[in-house]
Design an enzyme around this catalytic site. Structure first.
Site, PDB file in Angstrom:
ATOM      1  N   HIS A 157      -7.689  -5.878   0.853  1.00  0.00           N
ATOM      2  CA  HIS A 157      -6.419  -5.142   0.824  1.00  0.00           C
ATOM      3  C   HIS A 157      -5.289  -5.861   1.557  1.00  0.00           C
ATOM      4  O   HIS A 157      -4.123  -5.518   1.380  1.00  0.00           O
ATOM      5  CB  HIS A 157      -6.657  -3.765   1.465  1.00  0.00           C
ATOM      6  CG  HIS A 157      -5.597  -2.746   1.215  1.00  0.00           C
ATOM      7  ND1 HIS A 157      -5.137  -2.416  -0.042  1.00  0.00           N
ATOM      8  CD2 HIS A 157      -4.900  -1.946   2.083  1.00  0.00           C
ATOM      9  CE1 HIS A 157      -4.222  -1.469   0.047  1.00  0.00           C
ATOM     10  NE2 HIS A 157      -4.045  -1.174   1.323  1.00  0.00           N
TER      11      HIS A 157
ATOM     12  N   ASP B  48     -10.061  -5.620  -3.219  1.00  0.00           N
ATOM     13  CA  ASP B  48      -9.102  -4.638  -2.704  1.00  0.00           C
ATOM     14  C   ASP B  48      -9.605  -3.219  -2.932  1.00  0.00           C
ATOM     15  O   ASP B  48     -10.214  -2.920  -3.970  1.00  0.00           O
ATOM     16  CB  ASP B  48      -7.774  -4.826  -3.441  1.00  0.00           C
ATOM     17  CG  ASP B  48      -6.564  -4.374  -2.668  1.00  0.00           C
ATOM     18  OD1 ASP B  48      -6.657  -3.337  -1.996  1.00  0.00           O
ATOM     19  OD2 ASP B  48      -5.528  -5.051  -2.758  1.00  0.00           O
TER      20      ASP B  48
ATOM     21  N   SER C 228       0.826  -1.197   0.000  1.00  0.00           N
ATOM     22  CA  SER C 228       0.000   0.000   0.000  1.00  0.00           C
ATOM     23  C   SER C 228       0.874   1.266   0.000  1.00  0.00           C
ATOM     24  O   SER C 228       1.636   1.487  -0.946  1.00  0.00           O
ATOM     25  CB  SER C 228      -0.964  -0.059   1.191  1.00  0.00           C
ATOM     26  OG  SER C 228      -1.992   0.897   1.079  1.00  0.00           O
TER      27      SER C 228
END
Length: 303
Positions: free
Chosen positions: A279, A252, A115
């Site tokens: 995610h 996600d 991320s």
């Protein structure tokens, strides 16, 4: 299996690290350095990757375990948490990767970012550091405005009552209200982590989020107000010249339509979509994730 902790001096403060396995590595194979997401979120939610260091753990292919190095970025977790807004810039966190590598002697290393950590590593790799064997981009972000637009679309698909609470609290500046936090959880349970309940190590990370750091750099997932709101390196992805693996989840917040053009832009990149994950595929499908990752790392070393 050795498990050691310590700190690295960095910009007048200290960055905490954890090494699972031995350094230098007995096998001579490069260790894996993990750069967590956030911003302001400690590494704990990625702890499932530590099992790569087990001699015969999931994801192994017959070799000795792989040393895995975690650290908490400055400003969160077990690292120092200075009250200095001037530190919360992309340059700080890119420089921190180099500081950790130098202090631990990671001359040859695999890098994995998740991320926000993929943003840090994309900036880092575009500066052409030496000694990086491969790059893993988990739920990657290359274009902050595009990501925010997709996150807003997901937010707008929530039930009307939930959307109303989010919008009302953000307009009034009352995002610390329990009502807002509950509404935001409706978003996160769909597109951050679909497990019920969330694993303890995921909860531990979320509960210790350093909001000052997150707000300075990012802000709400769907309304990026921090300094990264215009950040975009999507036109430079073709400059990456090493083995690259992209991973993401079917559900996600970094939707497949964001990852697909990245996979197409990075020369020779592979992309694995985890069908049962949002995610946090490392926590939602931990054994499968380690198998995919282990095979990729080993393949890069075998050429």
């Amino acid at each position: 299996m050795a498990d050691t902790e310590g700190t690295v001096p960095f910009r007048g403060h200290h960055t905490w690290y954890r090494v699972v396995g031995a350094l230098p590595t007995p096998s001579g194979r490069p260790p894996l350095l993990v750069v967590h997401g956030g911003p302001g979120l400690p590494h704990d939610y990625l702890e499932d990757l530590a099992a790569l260091a087990e001699e015969d753990g999931p994801g192994r292919t017959g070799e000795a375990g792989r040393t895995v190095v975690f650290y908490d970025q400055l400003g969160c977790g077990r690292s120092d948490q200075p009250d200095d807004p001037a530190l919360w810039t992309m340059d700080t966190f890119v420089a921190e990767v180099d500081a950790v590598r130098r202090a631990l002697g990671l001359d040859r290393v695999h890098l994995l970012g998740h991320s926000w950590g993929t943003q840090v590593l994309l900036e880092y790799m575009l500066r052409k550091p030496s000694g990086v064997a491969s790059l893993v981009l988990a739920s990657p972000i290359a274009n902050a405005p595009a990501y925010a637009a997709e996150a807003r679309r997901l937010k707008d698909s929530l039930p009307p009552g939930v959307r109303e609470v989010i919008d009302r609290c953000e307009a009034a500046g009352t995002t610390d209200d329990d009502a807002y936090l509950g509404a935001a959880m409706e978003f996160y349970q769909r597109w951050l982590c679909r497990l019920d309940p969330w694993p303890e190590h995921v909860v531990r990370s979320v509960l210790t989020l350093r909001e000052e750091v997150d707000t300075a750099l990012w802000g709400p997932e769907w309304n990026v107000t921090g300094s990264l709101r215009e950040w975009d390196v999507s036109e430079r992805l073709s400059e990456l010249d090493l083995p690259v693996l992209l991973t993401s989840g079917r559900y996600d917040v970094v939707v497949p339509d964001l990852v697909r053009p990245m996979a197409e832009a990075v020369p020779g990149a592979a992309w694995v979509l985890f069908e049962d994950s949002a995610h946090l595929a490392t926590a939602e499908e931990p054994e499968h994730y380690r198998q995919v990752l282990g095979r990729f790392l080993s393949a890069t070393e075998k050429g």
